[in-house]
Design a protein around this motif. Structure first.
Motif, mmCIF file in Angstrom:
data_model
loop_
_atom_site.group_PDB
_atom_site.id
_atom_site.type_symbol
_atom_site.label_atom_id
_atom_site.label_comp_id
_atom_site.label_asym_id
_atom_site.label_seq_id
_atom_site.Cartn_x
_atom_site.Cartn_y
_atom_site.Cartn_z
ATOM 1 N N SER A 49 0.841 -1.202 0.000
ATOM 2 C CA SER A 49 0.000 0.000 0.000
ATOM 3 C C SER A 49 0.871 1.245 0.000
ATOM 4 O O SER A 49 1.948 1.282 0.564
ATOM 5 N N GLN A 50 0.379 2.306 -0.676
ATOM 6 C CA GLN A 50 1.111 3.556 -0.788
ATOM 7 C C GLN A 50 0.823 4.441 0.430
ATOM 8 O O GLN A 50 -0.271 4.411 0.997
ATOM 9 N N PRO A 51 1.801 5.253 0.867
ATOM 10 C CA PRO A 51 1.563 6.171 1.972
ATOM 11 C C PRO A 51 0.435 7.146 1.653
ATOM 12 O O PRO A 51 0.178 7.478 0.501
ATOM 13 N N VAL A 52 -0.254 7.602 2.703
ATOM 14 C CA VAL A 52 -1.335 8.574 2.542
ATOM 15 C C VAL A 52 -0.958 9.833 3.314
ATOM 16 O O VAL A 52 -0.008 9.866 4.081
ATOM 17 N N ALA A 53 -1.737 10.904 3.097
ATOM 18 C CA ALA A 53 -1.378 12.202 3.675
ATOM 19 C C ALA A 53 -2.122 12.516 4.964
ATOM 20 O O ALA A 53 -1.646 13.292 5.782
ATOM 21 N N GLU A 54 -3.304 11.936 5.163
ATOM 22 C CA GLU A 54 -4.130 12.292 6.307
ATOM 23 C C GLU A 54 -4.576 11.053 7.072
ATOM 24 O O GLU A 54 -4.654 9.958 6.524
ATOM 25 N N TYR A 55 -4.908 11.278 8.359
ATOM 26 C CA TYR A 55 -5.475 10.201 9.173
ATOM 27 C C TYR A 55 -6.887 9.868 8.681
ATOM 28 O O TYR A 55 -7.564 10.699 8.065
ATOM 29 N N LYS A 56 -7.321 8.642 8.965
ATOM 30 C CA LYS A 56 -8.699 8.266 8.693
ATOM 31 C C LYS A 56 -9.542 8.515 9.932
ATOM 32 O O LYS A 56 -9.120 8.242 11.046
ATOM 33 N N ARG A 57 -10.748 9.013 9.726
ATOM 34 C CA ARG A 57 -11.652 9.277 10.855
ATOM 35 C C ARG A 57 -12.464 8.013 11.146
ATOM 36 O O ARG A 57 -13.669 7.956 10.896
ATOM 37 N N ILE B 229 -1.692 -1.763 12.369
ATOM 38 C CA ILE B 229 -2.659 -2.264 11.388
ATOM 39 C C ILE B 229 -3.666 -1.186 10.996
ATOM 40 O O ILE B 229 -3.840 -0.880 9.809
ATOM 41 N N ALA B 230 -4.350 -0.607 11.981
ATOM 42 C CA ALA B 230 -5.357 0.424 11.673
ATOM 43 C C ALA B 230 -5.829 1.062 12.957
ATOM 44 O O ALA B 230 -5.878 0.418 14.007
ATOM 45 N N ARG C 92 -2.088 2.397 5.561
ATOM 46 C CA ARG C 92 -3.225 2.181 6.466
ATOM 47 C C ARG C 92 -3.537 3.429 7.287
ATOM 48 O O ARG C 92 -4.318 3.376 8.239
ATOM 49 N N ALA C 93 -2.888 4.546 6.939
ATOM 50 C CA ALA C 93 -3.131 5.847 7.584
ATOM 51 C C ALA C 93 -2.734 5.849 9.054
ATOM 52 O O ALA C 93 -3.401 6.454 9.890
ATOM 53 N N VAL C 94 -1.630 5.168 9.372
ATOM 54 C CA VAL C 94 -1.078 5.209 10.720
ATOM 55 C C VAL C 94 0.381 5.658 10.623
ATOM 56 O O VAL C 94 1.063 5.370 9.628
ATOM 57 N N PRO C 95 0.902 6.361 11.647
ATOM 58 C CA PRO C 95 2.297 6.811 11.625
ATOM 59 C C PRO C 95 3.246 5.662 11.965
ATOM 60 O O PRO C 95 3.793 5.587 13.075
#
Length: 455
Positions: A2-10, A141-142, A329-332
């Motif tokens: 999976s590719q990195p994302v820019a924002e956290y998931k709500r 994981i998430a 997975r939108a985690v740091p």
């Protein structure tokens, strides 16, 4: 991959946020530490918890007003930077990271100790390492999985305390069980009064009580991952006082009504002692399970908080930029990896000095948490000054009695720090804290030379 994302998931729902808030307000300190405090203070511990709870409520309301102004991850570090200065962002962020690293080490140490109840032949460091690996994996994981784990961890603690309160009420009304003939609300004040050892010596219990509240502010870290922060966070924060009254004051009233305070041993869990006297044979095993989940809950929260705080610092140029990247997975993930490596020090201490590990590790937690709470209050004062000058809009979730309540709570926090010097077991925190403060100052000066922090 999976590719990195820019924002956290709500992905944190209302039930997640509420239980995270509850879990942050119920720590191992209640299940274990309250036994020593009861022995030291007597039933007046109930009043001390109530007073400390009021102070913590004001801290949370100050944080709540800031969160409604601008709900961000890394909340109080961001607010410290905006309303106090770049140095305050750095000190609050790294200070809070250190608090949770230390607390996380303490909690995995506790898990190692609790596991020996069932598996005494297993070395203490093995379950400590296992807990750290599993919880780090959950956080990688998430965020939703973190929320689920924290929901169930917190629910176990809630059910244990509510179960005690309901059982105590039934015994007081119907008089059954082995303590039915002696259980009475008068046990609270009829065994030497509220402060049988004197008021002055009882004040030392404030430091024990404040350590029990470490983590209550963690709900502020969930702002950027809450599905509806403007609706959920005020409810969670407003219920802090009610939770403290039920879970701390209510539990202590139940315990001291069932069993006179002087019958509780100075070591061990007062819950185990009370359930054993009632006649529940599995009490020790049940409470050991509860305190194990409480320790796992705190460590789980610590990994979550430190990962988000490190990302905030990296975005401000006050930590390596690579730590700010989110995974697919939108985690740091990288920040969590650094936290994992730091907490391995706790595993090493469990291997090298299993008997002293818990005392070594917890020495600076209370002082660090008090600094964080104090910075929240100072940042809130800066925010209110800008509001009064018309530079920022008036919020709807105002802190009661501000700014006077800010000054009262800041004075109270300073009083607790002074109390640390009067107890040999907590005095070491005053020796360690200046060393950590110097390290943070040096770190800030280095980061400012390399890349000026955002103003």
């Amino acid at each position: 991959m999976s590719q990195p994302v820019a924002e956290y998931k709500r992905d944190l729902s209302t039930r997640h946020i509420n239980m995270i808030a509850i879990g942050g307000a119920i720590g191992v300190g209640l299940f274990l530490g309250s036994g020593k405090a009861l022995h030291q203070v007597g039933p007046g511990l109930i009043l001390i918890y109530a007073i400390a709870g009021v102070m913590i409520f004001f801290v949370m309301r100050a944080l709540g007003e800031l969160l409604m102004y601008r709900p961000v991850s890394g909340s109080f570090a961001e607010y410290a930077g905006e309303f106090v200065g770049p140095w305050a962002r750095f000190a609050t962020g790294w200070g809070y990271w250190l608090v949770w690293i230390v607390t996380g080490m303490a909690e995995i140490t506790a898990v190692g100790e609790y596991f020996q109840f069932w598996f005494p032949e297993v070395p203490q460091w093995i379950p400590a390492l296992g807990a750290l690996i599993v919880l780090s994996g959950v956080n990688l994981i998430a965020v939703k999985l973190f929320g689920e784990f924290e929901f169930w961890f917190a629910l176990i603690k809630v059910l244990a305390i509510v179960g005690l309160i309901v059982l105590a009420a039934l015994i007081l009304v119907f008089g059954f069980s082995n303590v039915g003939d002696t259980a009475s609300l008068s046990n609270i004040w009829a065994q030497g009064g509220w402060f049988p050892h004197g008021t002055a010596s009882s004040l030392l219990a404030f430091q024990i009580v404040m350590f029990a509240f470490v983590g209550v502010e963690m709900v502020g870290q969930t702002a950027s991952e809450s599905a509806d922060p403007q609706k959920v966070l005020p409810r969670a924060i407003n219920s802090v006082m009610l939770r403290i009254l039920i879970f701390y004051v209510g539990a202590l009233v139940a315990l001291t009504a069932l069993v006179p305070w002087h019958q509780f041993p100075a070591s061990g869990s007062p819950f185990v002692h009370a359930f054993t006297l009632i006649g529940i044979p599995a009490a020790a095993g049940v409470i050991n399970f509860v305190v194990t989940t409480a320790a796992l809950s705190s460590c789980n929260s610590g990994i979550y908080s430190t990962g988000r705080m490190l990302r905030t610092l990296s975005e401000d140029g006050q930590a390596p930029r690579r730590l700010g990247q989110l995974s697919g997975r939108a985690v740091p993930a990288r920040a969590i990896g650094v936290t994992f490596c730091a907490m391995l020090i706790g595993v090493a201490l469990n291997y090298l000095a299993p008997e002293e590990a818990f005392t070594y590790i917890t020495s600076a937690s209370t002082a660090g948490a008090i600094f964080t709470w104090g910075m929240i209050l100072v940042a809130h004062l800066g925010y209110r000054r800008k509001v009064s000058r018309g530079e920022l809009p008036e919020g709807r979730f105002r802190m009661p009695l501000a700014p006077y309540s800010n000054y009262v709570v800041l004075a109270f926090l300073a009083f607790v720090v002074v109390l640390l010097a009067f107890d040999a077991e907590t005095r070491i925190a005053l020796y360690i804290t200046p060393v950590l403060a110097i390290a943070i100052v040096v770190g800030y000066l280095v980061s400012r030379e390399k890349q000026p922090a955002r103003v």
